[in-house]
Design a protein around this motif. Sequence first.
Motif, mmCIF file in Angstrom:
data_model
loop_
_atom_site.group_PDB
_atom_site.id
_atom_site.type_symbol
_atom_site.label_atom_id
_atom_site.label_comp_id
_atom_site.label_asym_id
_atom_site.label_seq_id
_atom_site.Cartn_x
_atom_site.Cartn_y
_atom_site.Cartn_z
ATOM 1 N N GLN A 3 0.848 -1.191 0.000
ATOM 2 C CA GLN A 3 0.000 0.000 0.000
ATOM 3 C C GLN A 3 0.882 1.238 0.000
ATOM 4 O OE1 GLN A 3 -2.533 -0.784 3.479
ATOM 5 N NE2 GLN A 3 -4.204 -1.286 2.069
ATOM 6 N N GLN A 5 0.817 5.619 0.322
ATOM 7 C CA GLN A 5 0.037 6.747 0.808
ATOM 8 C C GLN A 5 0.832 8.034 0.679
ATOM 9 O OE1 GLN A 5 -3.314 6.913 2.277
ATOM 10 N NE2 GLN A 5 -2.775 9.005 1.653
ATOM 11 N N GLU A 6 0.276 8.979 -0.097
ATOM 12 C CA GLU A 6 0.934 10.271 -0.264
ATOM 13 C C GLU A 6 0.580 11.214 0.891
ATOM 14 O OE1 GLU A 6 -0.511 8.649 -4.240
ATOM 15 O OE2 GLU A 6 -1.421 9.126 -2.298
ATOM 16 N N SER A 7 1.492 12.107 1.203
ATOM 17 C CA SER A 7 1.216 13.141 2.201
ATOM 18 C C SER A 7 2.011 14.393 1.851
ATOM 19 C CB SER A 7 1.561 12.669 3.609
ATOM 20 O OG SER A 7 2.916 12.319 3.714
ATOM 21 N N CYS A 22 5.772 9.733 0.116
ATOM 22 C CA CYS A 22 4.992 8.517 -0.085
ATOM 23 C C CYS A 22 5.452 7.488 0.944
ATOM 24 C CB CYS A 22 5.203 7.985 -1.492
ATOM 25 S SG CYS A 22 4.220 6.500 -1.879
ATOM 26 N N THR A 23 4.519 7.052 1.773
ATOM 27 C CA THR A 23 4.812 6.032 2.777
ATOM 28 C C THR A 23 4.320 4.695 2.254
ATOM 29 O OG1 THR A 23 4.602 7.640 4.567
ATOM 30 C CG2 THR A 23 4.437 5.312 5.156
ATOM 31 N N GLN A 79 9.961 5.249 3.138
ATOM 32 C CA GLN A 79 9.326 6.376 2.466
ATOM 33 C C GLN A 79 10.206 6.887 1.336
ATOM 34 O OE1 GLN A 79 9.057 9.157 5.747
ATOM 35 N NE2 GLN A 79 6.954 8.534 6.257
ATOM 36 N N TYR A 96 0.395 11.359 -7.595
ATOM 37 C CA TYR A 96 0.296 9.977 -7.157
ATOM 38 C C TYR A 96 1.704 9.396 -6.982
ATOM 39 C CZ TYR A 96 -4.440 10.203 -9.147
ATOM 40 O OH TYR A 96 -5.743 10.540 -9.459
ATOM 41 N N GLY A 111 -0.920 4.934 -4.912
ATOM 42 C CA GLY A 111 -1.517 5.645 -3.804
ATOM 43 C C GLY A 111 -2.843 6.256 -4.252
ATOM 44 N N GLN A 112 -3.577 6.824 -3.325
ATOM 45 C CA GLN A 112 -4.880 7.389 -3.666
ATOM 46 C C GLN A 112 -4.766 8.755 -4.330
ATOM 47 O OE1 GLN A 112 -6.837 7.590 0.162
ATOM 48 N NE2 GLN A 112 -5.971 9.589 0.644
ATOM 49 N N THR A 114 -2.914 12.891 -4.091
ATOM 50 C CA THR A 114 -3.104 14.073 -3.263
ATOM 51 C C THR A 114 -3.124 15.316 -4.149
ATOM 52 O OG1 THR A 114 -2.303 15.256 -1.302
ATOM 53 C CG2 THR A 114 -0.624 14.408 -2.782
#
Length: 120
Positions: A3, A5-7, A22-23, A79, A96, A111-112, A114
């Motif tokens: 999985q 996940q961007e932040s 990106c984690t 990350q 992404y 990722g989803q 951001t």
Amino acid sequence: QVQLQESGPGLVKPSQTLSLTCTVSGGSITTNGFYWSWVRQPPGKGLAWVGYIASSGSTYSSPSLKSRASISRDTSKNQFTLQLSSVTPEDTAVYYCARSEVETIGYDHWGQGTQVTVSS
């Protein structure tokens, strides 16, 4: 299962540096044979590859960005990070992170996304 996940900040001012992280969970970014990419989609346009960091640690960014993009990683946190300098409103996009086994194509995990807006 892997999985991503961007932040990062959703709003950046022109001329500043955009920084996204990106984690990754469910798999190590140092596992041989994978490329960890940043891909963006400006409003009303298609997907555009930004750059990648390979499992080996080597990096490559799109020439269209004229050396403004820098990708690095923190293996202790699993990350990887994108820094895009001297941003303009044209850098506004959904960003992404994604994984592939071939450079720049064939992404199997995403990722989803951001939203990043460049505006004063």
